[in-house]
Design a protein around this motif. Structure first.
Motif, PDB file in Angstrom:
ATOM      1  N   SER A 261      43.709  44.415  40.540  1.00  0.00           N
ATOM      2  CA  SER A 261      43.276  45.706  41.046  1.00  0.00           C
ATOM      3  C   SER A 261      41.752  45.682  41.180  1.00  0.00           C
ATOM      4  CB  SER A 261      43.683  46.822  40.087  1.00  0.00           C
ATOM      5  OG  SER A 261      42.973  46.690  38.859  1.00  0.00           O
ATOM      6  N   ALA A 262      41.212  46.684  41.859  1.00  0.00           N
ATOM      7  CA  ALA A 262      39.758  46.759  42.026  1.00  0.00           C
ATOM      8  C   ALA A 262      39.059  46.838  40.672  1.00  0.00           C
ATOM      9  CB  ALA A 262      39.401  47.964  42.903  1.00  0.00           C
ATOM     10  N   ARG A 263      39.656  47.594  39.732  1.00  0.00           N
ATOM     11  CA  ARG A 263      39.049  47.713  38.409  1.00  0.00           C
ATOM     12  C   ARG A 263      39.086  46.376  37.668  1.00  0.00           C
ATOM     13  NH1 ARG A 263      40.796  52.735  34.756  1.00  0.00           N
ATOM     14  NH2 ARG A 263      39.728  53.709  36.527  1.00  0.00           N
ATOM     15  N   GLN A 264      40.208  45.676  37.745  1.00  0.00           N
ATOM     16  CA  GLN A 264      40.300  44.370  37.087  1.00  0.00           C
ATOM     17  C   GLN A 264      39.321  43.378  37.690  1.00  0.00           C
ATOM     18  OE1 GLN A 264      44.513  43.844  37.870  1.00  0.00           O
ATOM     19  NE2 GLN A 264      45.017  44.093  35.687  1.00  0.00           N
ATOM     20  N   ARG A 265      39.178  43.426  38.999  1.00  0.00           N
ATOM     21  CA  ARG A 265      38.243  42.516  39.662  1.00  0.00           C
ATOM     22  C   ARG A 265      36.811  42.787  39.201  1.00  0.00           C
ATOM     23  NH1 ARG A 265      38.752  39.895  44.844  1.00  0.00           N
ATOM     24  NH2 ARG A 265      40.742  40.974  45.003  1.00  0.00           N
ATOM     25  N   LEU A 266      36.458  44.053  39.108  1.00  0.00           N
ATOM     26  CA  LEU A 266      35.105  44.403  38.655  1.00  0.00           C
ATOM     27  C   LEU A 266      34.872  43.933  37.221  1.00  0.00           C
ATOM     28  CD1 LEU A 266      32.392  45.801  39.073  1.00  0.00           C
ATOM     29  CD2 LEU A 266      33.469  47.958  38.362  1.00  0.00           C
ATOM     30  N   ALA A 267      35.872  44.150  36.364  1.00  0.00           N
ATOM     31  CA  ALA A 267      35.719  43.727  34.970  1.00  0.00           C
ATOM     32  C   ALA A 267      35.558  42.206  34.869  1.00  0.00           C
ATOM     33  CB  ALA A 267      36.935  44.178  34.151  1.00  0.00           C
ATOM     34  N   LYS A 268      36.329  41.487  35.651  1.00  0.00           N
ATOM     35  CA  LYS A 268      36.230  40.022  35.639  1.00  0.00           C
ATOM     36  C   LYS A 268      34.878  39.582  36.186  1.00  0.00           C
ATOM     37  CE  LYS A 268      39.413  37.800  34.736  1.00  0.00           C
ATOM     38  NZ  LYS A 268      39.906  37.243  33.458  1.00  0.00           N
ATOM     39  N   ARG A 269      34.415  40.258  37.200  1.00  0.00           N
ATOM     40  CA  ARG A 269      33.131  39.885  37.796  1.00  0.00           C
ATOM     41  C   ARG A 269      31.988  40.084  36.809  1.00  0.00           C
ATOM     42  NH1 ARG A 269      31.480  41.310  44.021  1.00  0.00           N
ATOM     43  NH2 ARG A 269      29.652  39.931  44.138  1.00  0.00           N
TER      44      ARG A 269
END
Length: 393
Positions: A261-269
């Motif tokens: 998800s967009a939130r997961q992608r941001l957290a990983k980034r």
């Protein structure tokens, strides 16, 4: 009474065509070669001017009779990994895999190598014996070769192209059922390039895979905790489709971590940003990531390891090794198998030597990969717009 008419077999693609067209088709296949971090470090030149041809003919001891074609392969330092000493060998292996696929595609169209030679200084700033020149300042010459038309296809170009397009890195889970020993044996035997100087070994037993997984769990986080290595690796992560299109190389983030998800992608980034990673490694984040990869290895039915007999391989050895990787991967792809290279234990000398000692491997280990039947399909890795281009000198 006349027998039934049997239609003639269609001619193999490329046979009888001009060399520029043959080379265009071959570079399109070779551009699908594997490379570390998908950095695509190769650079190819066709030596066509009179000075370039004469220099190459003298270098290779060939008559410059107009029927011979000369090619030169270089490593482009702008697209090469440099953070670790072992990256010099990895870039040579990547360029060599490209060269092997290029030469196979040319041979499939009736053009065979007649002479070739390495340029040993090519990995460290270039070679003073450049044929023709002047050369781009970022190129390090690796290999010069002469080819001549044979008129016969060495293999099916259609099958080679299909294997090259099917070949890809798949980091997802594999079926945990064992692979047939006959298939693994064929994979090892169907890679003749390299000869006795290179050995291929499969780890299939629970014990051997456990030995590898344990070492990976203990030392596999070194790439995350090594500041220079992680900055370089991180620079190849492509976080958006737009970045994938703009760069045409590296790791699309979905191929590393699957759908997010967009939130997961941001957290990983945020977590993987080098300054943040430096802090997280103090709390064991690097060991956690390595442990997850080790757990995936334990569920993988086989690992393939390749090692040189010599512990200090030269450029010619590296080209045999890269050819070995390319041939193995293409044959595996044709058999419906996927590979996932695990480079970290060959990029750092201490864990590499420990692994070799525990498995009784002599010489220099240069390639490790998971091998299996993937449960999920992965898209092909992106290719830079110039990956299939070549320069005329």
């Amino acid at each position: 009474m006349n027998g039934p008419l049997i239609p003639a077999a269609p001619p193999s693609p490329g046979l009888g065509e001009s060399f520029p067209e043959v080379l265009r088709r071959a570079t399109g296949i070779a551009a699908l070669s594997p490379s570390s971090h998908n950095c695509q470090p190769w650079a190819l030149a066709r030596l066509e001017s009179r000075p370039a041809r004469r220099a190459a003919a003298d270098l290779l001891g060939c008559p410059d009779d107009g029927a011979t074609v000369y090619l030169a392969l270089a490593a482009d330092r702008r697209r090469s990994l440099t953070a670790l000493p072992a990256h010099t060998l990895e870039m040579r292996l990547s360029c060599a895999a490209y060269w092997r696929m290029l030469c196979r595609a040319l041979a499939a169209q009736g053009w065979a190598l007649v002479r070739e030679r390495p340029h040993e200084a090519g990995g460290a700033g270039g070679d003073s014996r450049l044929p023709g020149g002047p050369w781009p300042r970022d190129w390090s010459l690796l290999w010069t070769a002469a080819l001549r038309r044979t008129g016969e296809a060495a293999e099916s170009l259609t099958a080679l192209d299909a294997a090259a397009r099917a070949r890809r890195t798949n980091r997802g889970p594999y079926d945990d059922g064992p692979l047939a020993p006959e298939l693994l044996g064929a994979l090892a035997r169907r890679t003749p390039a390299g000869g006795p100087a290179i050995a291929v070994r499969h780890l299939t037993s629970i014990h051997e895979r456990g030995v590898f997984a344990e070492l990976l769990a203990r030392h596999g986080g070194i790439d995350f905790s090594h500041p220079a290595a992680w900055r370089e690796t991180h620079s190849y992560i492509r976080w958006t489709p737009a970045a994938v299109r703009a760069h045409g190389d590296g790791f699309p983030v979905a191929q590393l971590f699957g759908p997010m998800s967009a939130r997961q992608r941001l957290a990983k980034r945020i977590a993987l940003a080098p300054p943040v990673m430096k802090v997280l490694c103090r709390f064991g984040y690097d060991r956690s990531l390595a442990g997850g990869l080790a757990a995936e290895v334990r569920r993988t039915p086989a690992l393939v390891l390749m090692h040189f007999a010599d512990d200090s391989p030269g450029l010619a050895d590296a080209f045999r090794g890269g050819a070995r990787i390319a041939d193995y991967w293409l044959h595996a792809a044709s058999a419906g198998l996927a590979l996932h290279p695990l480079s970290v234990l060959v990029q750092h000398d201490a864990p590499r030597r420990m692994l070799q000692a525990q498995l009784g491997l002599s010489g220099r280990l240069f390639f490790i990969s998971r091998v299996g039947r993937p449960r999920t399909a992965f898209p092909p890795a992106p290719r830079s717009p110039g990956a299939a281009d070549h320069r005329t000198v």
